[in-house]
Design an enzyme around this catalytic site. Structure first.
Site, short mmCIF file in Angstrom:
data_model
loop_
_atom_site.label_atom_id
_atom_site.label_comp_id
_atom_site.label_asym_id
_atom_site.label_seq_id
_atom_site.Cartn_x
_atom_site.Cartn_y
_atom_site.Cartn_z
CG HIS A 1 5.09 -46.32 86.36
ND1 HIS A 1 5.32 -45.53 86.04
CD2 HIS A 1 6.28 -47.19 84.92
CE1 HIS A 1 6.32 -44.85 84.87
NE2 HIS A 1 6.10 -46.36 84.19
CE1 TYR B 1 1.54 -48.10 79.16
CE2 TYR B 1 2.81 -46.63 78.41
CZ TYR B 1 2.99 -47.86 79.50
OH TYR B 1 4.03 -47.44 79.85
CD GLU B 2 -1.19 -47.70 83.23
OE1 GLU B 2 -1.41 -47.98 84.35
OE2 GLU B 2 -0.46 -46.62 83.25
CG HIS C 1 9.16 -52.11 80.49
ND1 HIS C 1 8.93 -50.85 79.93
CD2 HIS C 1 8.65 -52.13 81.83
CE1 HIS C 1 8.16 -50.09 80.87
NE2 HIS C 1 8.32 -50.92 82.45
#
Length: 314
Positions: free
Chosen positions: A68, A94-95, A287
């Site tokens: 990202h 979630y960060e 991922h």
């Protein structure tokens, strides 16, 4: 959402009005690029354009996720001459950000003048008829976190943005969905793409772990077609701001719906550790594979650049 957040978006707006060239001051369309889909920026916005890192914008949350980027990109669509702003890299709950913080960019887009949001994401396919690489136009969502009280509109209502109790039965604009399906047929009439365009329901989960097999079966039984860790909070805030929403998921992996191998299975008892590891890891989400699928999709869209620009948002 409280008065402090409203003030923060006003401060961020003033900063951008100084930095962004006047020609690009009032974007009417906002686009959020999901995991691996940062290549969409090159598809949608040719030169000239203006970019600014999130870190430079007052109060703007920062993304920490591999794959990202973290910048706002302002430009003009090649066809239609419409000013737009892209989030190249989103921020996630979630960060460690609050659910209100991750939707700050939507509020800022509203202040910039955006009236239509296009949200993209990478998602796991729960519907057995979906394949990796399929695109899914979202027509509904399941917000498990929101039902439990983790909701971006929790707290005092910001009356300058929207009403206290917004309806979400019409969250995903029907006209934009109609245009998306029409454009897809036009694009693929002679192109022969192996990708399919589906339509379905998105389940929002908190992450960052991928779902267990039992969780995938539960979500599917609730009616979810795809599952992911974003999009829904952004859509809720966009609708609170009376923006039109088009959301599209890219299926980057197939969710595991079948139960895993049992330890008391007679065929398991005498098997090697290597066999056991391969048996339990078969189909496991990765991922890097998610990012790779997103990048491939962005490259395919780039080949069809002019048609993409002309279609849904013209």
């Amino acid at each position: 959402m409280d008065s402090a957040t409203s003030q923060q978006t006003a401060e961020a707006l003033r900063y951008l009005q100084v930095k962004v060239p006047p020609l690009l001051h009032q974007p009417v369309i906002g686009i959020i690029c999901g995991s691996g889909l940062k290549g969409l920026a090159d598809v949608v916005l040719p030169e000239p354009r203006f970019e600014i890192p999130y870190a430079d914008i007052p109060h703007f949350p920062q993304s920490t996720v591999h794959g990202h980027a973290s910048k706002l990109l302002f430009g003009i669509l090649e066809l239609g001459a419409l000013p737009v702003v892209l989030m190249v890299g989103r921020v996630h709950f979630y960060e460690g950000h609050s659910i209100q913080s991750i939707t700050f960019p939507i509020r800022l887009m509203k202040r910039l003048g955006v009236d239509t949001i296009i949200v993209t994401n990478a998602a796991g396919g729960l519907n057995e008829d979906y394949g990796v690489g399929d695109l899914v136009v979202l027509n509904d969502h399941i917000n498990l976190a929101g039902l439990a009280g983790i909701h971006p509109l929790r707290g005092p209502n910001a009356d300058d943005f929207g009403v206290r109790f917004p309806a979400l039965s019409d969250a995903y604009d029907l006209d934009l969905r109609r245009r998306a399906h029409h454009l897809w047929k036009e694009l693929n009439r002679d192109a022969g793409s192996t990708r399919r365009l589906q339509e379905g329901t998105y389940a929002f989960v908190g992450g960052p772990s991928y779902e267990t097999r039992a969780e995938c079966r539960m979500l599917r039984s609730l009616g979810a077609d795809v599952v992911g860790m974003s999009t829904v909070p952004e859509v809720i805030v966009a609708r609170h701001c009376d923006m039109k929403v088009l959301a599209i998921s890219l299926v980057t992996n197939k969710a595991l719906l079948e139960a895993g191998p049992r330890g008391d299975n007679v065929h398991i008892q005498g098997s090697s550790r290597q066999y056991l590891r391969e048996a339990i890891e078969k189909g496991k989400a990765n991922h890097d594979e998610v990012l790779d699928a997103g990048e491939k999709a962005a490259r395919e869209v780039q080949v069809r650049r002019r048609s993409f620009n002309q279609g849904v948002i013209s």
